[in-house]
Design a protein around this motif. Structure first.
Motif, PDB file in Angstrom:
ATOM      1  N   ALA A   1     -31.053   2.361  -8.601  1.00  8.29           N
ATOM      2  CA  ALA A   1     -31.558   1.752  -7.385  1.00  8.29           C
ATOM      3  C   ALA A   1     -30.889   0.400  -7.147  1.00  8.29           C
ATOM      4  N   HIS A   2     -30.576  -0.314  -8.222  1.00  7.57           N
ATOM      5  CA  HIS A   2     -29.963  -1.626  -8.060  1.00  7.57           C
ATOM      6  C   HIS A   2     -28.700  -1.697  -8.915  1.00  7.57           C
ATOM      7  N   SER A   3     -27.624  -2.215  -8.329  1.00  9.09           N
ATOM      8  CA  SER A   3     -26.368  -2.347  -9.046  1.00  9.09           C
ATOM      9  C   SER A   3     -25.950  -3.807  -9.073  1.00  9.09           C
ATOM     10  N   ASP A   4     -25.363  -4.241 -10.166  1.00  7.11           N
ATOM     11  CA  ASP A   4     -24.882  -5.618 -10.237  1.00  7.11           C
ATOM     12  C   ASP A   4     -23.409  -5.710  -9.820  1.00  7.11           C
ATOM     13  N   HIS A   5     -22.830  -4.583  -9.369  1.00 10.36           N
ATOM     14  CA  HIS A   5     -21.444  -4.592  -8.913  1.00 10.36           C
ATOM     15  C   HIS A   5     -21.365  -5.010  -7.457  1.00 10.36           C
ATOM     16  N   CYS A   6     -20.391  -5.826  -7.151  1.00  9.02           N
ATOM     17  CA  CYS A   6     -20.174  -6.253  -5.778  1.00  9.02           C
ATOM     18  C   CYS A   6     -18.877  -5.618  -5.276  1.00  9.02           C
ATOM     19  N   PRO A   7     -18.893  -5.064  -4.061  1.00  7.96           N
ATOM     20  CA  PRO A   7     -17.654  -4.469  -3.545  1.00  7.96           C
ATOM     21  C   PRO A   7     -16.601  -5.549  -3.325  1.00  7.96           C
ATOM     22  N   LEU A   8     -15.367  -5.163  -3.490  1.00 13.66           N
ATOM     23  CA  LEU A   8     -14.254  -6.091  -3.336  1.00 13.66           C
ATOM     24  C   LEU A   8     -13.265  -5.479  -2.356  1.00 13.66           C
ATOM     25  N   LEU A   9     -12.901  -6.214  -1.327  1.00 13.96           N
ATOM     26  CA  LEU A   9     -11.961  -5.750  -0.328  1.00 13.96           C
ATOM     27  C   LEU A   9     -10.639  -6.466  -0.539  1.00 13.96           C
ATOM     28  N   LEU A  10      -9.584  -5.695  -0.747  1.00 15.35           N
ATOM     29  CA  LEU A  10      -8.249  -6.261  -0.919  1.00 15.35           C
ATOM     30  C   LEU A  10      -7.382  -5.857   0.264  1.00 15.35           C
ATOM     31  N   ARG A  11      -6.688  -6.811   0.824  1.00 11.11           N
ATOM     32  CA  ARG A  11      -5.743  -6.523   1.900  1.00 11.11           C
ATOM     33  C   ARG A  11      -4.351  -6.854   1.383  1.00 11.11           C
ATOM     34  N   CYS A  12      -3.552  -5.836   1.247  1.00 12.06           N
ATOM     35  CA  CYS A  12      -2.224  -6.004   0.649  1.00 12.06           C
ATOM     36  C   CYS A  12      -1.108  -6.031   1.680  1.00 12.06           C
ATOM     37  N   ALA A  13      -1.431  -5.938   2.927  1.00 16.17           N
ATOM     38  CA  ALA A  13      -0.402  -5.854   3.966  1.00 16.17           C
ATOM     39  C   ALA A  13       0.463  -7.113   4.030  1.00 16.17           C
ATOM     40  N   GLY A  14      -0.070  -8.258   3.681  1.00 18.83           N
ATOM     41  CA  GLY A  14       0.673  -9.497   3.795  1.00 18.83           C
ATOM     42  C   GLY A  14       1.565  -9.808   2.609  1.00 18.83           C
ATOM     43  N   LEU A  15       1.538  -8.973   1.580  1.00 14.42           N
ATOM     44  CA  LEU A  15       2.354  -9.245   0.404  1.00 14.42           C
ATOM     45  C   LEU A  15       3.814  -8.924   0.686  1.00 14.42           C
ATOM     46  N   PRO A  16       4.730  -9.744   0.185  1.00 15.72           N
ATOM     47  CA  PRO A  16       6.151  -9.460   0.423  1.00 15.72           C
ATOM     48  C   PRO A  16       6.584  -8.200  -0.331  1.00 15.72           C
ATOM     49  N   LYS A  17       7.445  -7.456   0.315  1.00 14.94           N
ATOM     50  CA  LYS A  17       7.970  -6.250  -0.322  1.00 14.94           C
ATOM     51  C   LYS A  17       9.075  -6.646  -1.287  1.00 14.94           C
ATOM     52  N   THR A  18       9.062  -6.020  -2.437  1.00 11.58           N
ATOM     53  CA  THR A  18      10.106  -6.312  -3.416  1.00 11.58           C
ATOM     54  C   THR A  18      11.248  -5.329  -3.218  1.00 11.58           C
ATOM     55  N   LYS A  19      12.446  -5.859  -3.216  1.00 11.67           N
ATOM     56  CA  LYS A  19      13.631  -5.017  -3.106  1.00 11.67           C
ATOM     57  C   LYS A  19      14.042  -4.603  -4.504  1.00 11.67           C
ATOM     58  N   GLY A  20      14.212  -3.349  -4.687  1.00 15.07           N
ATOM     59  CA  GLY A  20      14.645  -2.842  -5.974  1.00 15.07           C
ATOM     60  C   GLY A  20      15.438  -1.579  -5.761  1.00 15.07           C
ATOM     61  N   PRO A  21      15.837  -0.961  -6.829  1.00 15.35           N
ATOM     62  CA  PRO A  21      16.603   0.270  -6.679  1.00 15.35           C
ATOM     63  C   PRO A  21      15.736   1.367  -6.053  1.00 15.35           C
ATOM     64  N   ARG A  22      16.334   2.097  -5.132  1.00 15.45           N
ATOM     65  CA  ARG A  22      15.606   3.186  -4.495  1.00 15.45           C
ATOM     66  C   ARG A  22      15.418   4.317  -5.502  1.00 15.45           C
ATOM     67  N   PRO A  23      14.320   5.027  -5.405  1.00 15.10           N
ATOM     68  CA  PRO A  23      14.120   6.147  -6.326  1.00 15.10           C
ATOM     69  C   PRO A  23      15.110   7.269  -6.020  1.00 15.10           C
ATOM     70  N   PHE A  24      15.467   8.005  -7.049  1.00 18.65           N
ATOM     71  CA  PHE A  24      16.394   9.124  -6.889  1.00 18.65           C
ATOM     72  C   PHE A  24      15.709  10.230  -6.100  1.00 18.65           C
ATOM     73  N   ARG A  25      16.422  10.769  -5.136  1.00 18.59           N
ATOM     74  CA  ARG A  25      15.894  11.872  -4.346  1.00 18.59           C
ATOM     75  C   ARG A  25      16.945  12.970  -4.261  1.00 18.59           C
TER      76      ARG A  25
END
Length: 85
Positions: A1-25
């Protein structure tokens, strides 16, 4: 009935994209080429009996085959579009 967990909202859209090797396709066009099966077989046999080494060799040879046989398809497409326009 009662939980001590609090929901957490993460927004990752503003994080810079890391350039790395492209995966093999894998490209389906390779399988249609008459010489590709030989390239896979040769590179696979060079790496045996180690499966990981065999896969790495197939990957390297596939990339080399793609570059030497098909080249930069995006540059070719751009040139064709310019010609058409």
């Amino acid at each position: 009935a009662h939980s001590d967990h609090c929901p957490l909202l993460l927004r990752c859209a503003g994080l810079p994209k890391t350039k790395g090797p492209r995966p093999f396709r894998f490209l389906a066009a390779w399988a249609m080429h008459p010489k590709y099966a030989e390239i896979v077989q040769t590179s696979w046999n060079r790496g045996s009996p180690n499966v990981v080494n065999s896969l790495k060799l197939v990957q390297q040879e596939s990339k080399s085959f793609n570059y030497n046989t098909f080249g930069n398809i995006f540059a070719q497409k751009r040139k064709l579009e310019e010609t058409l326009n």
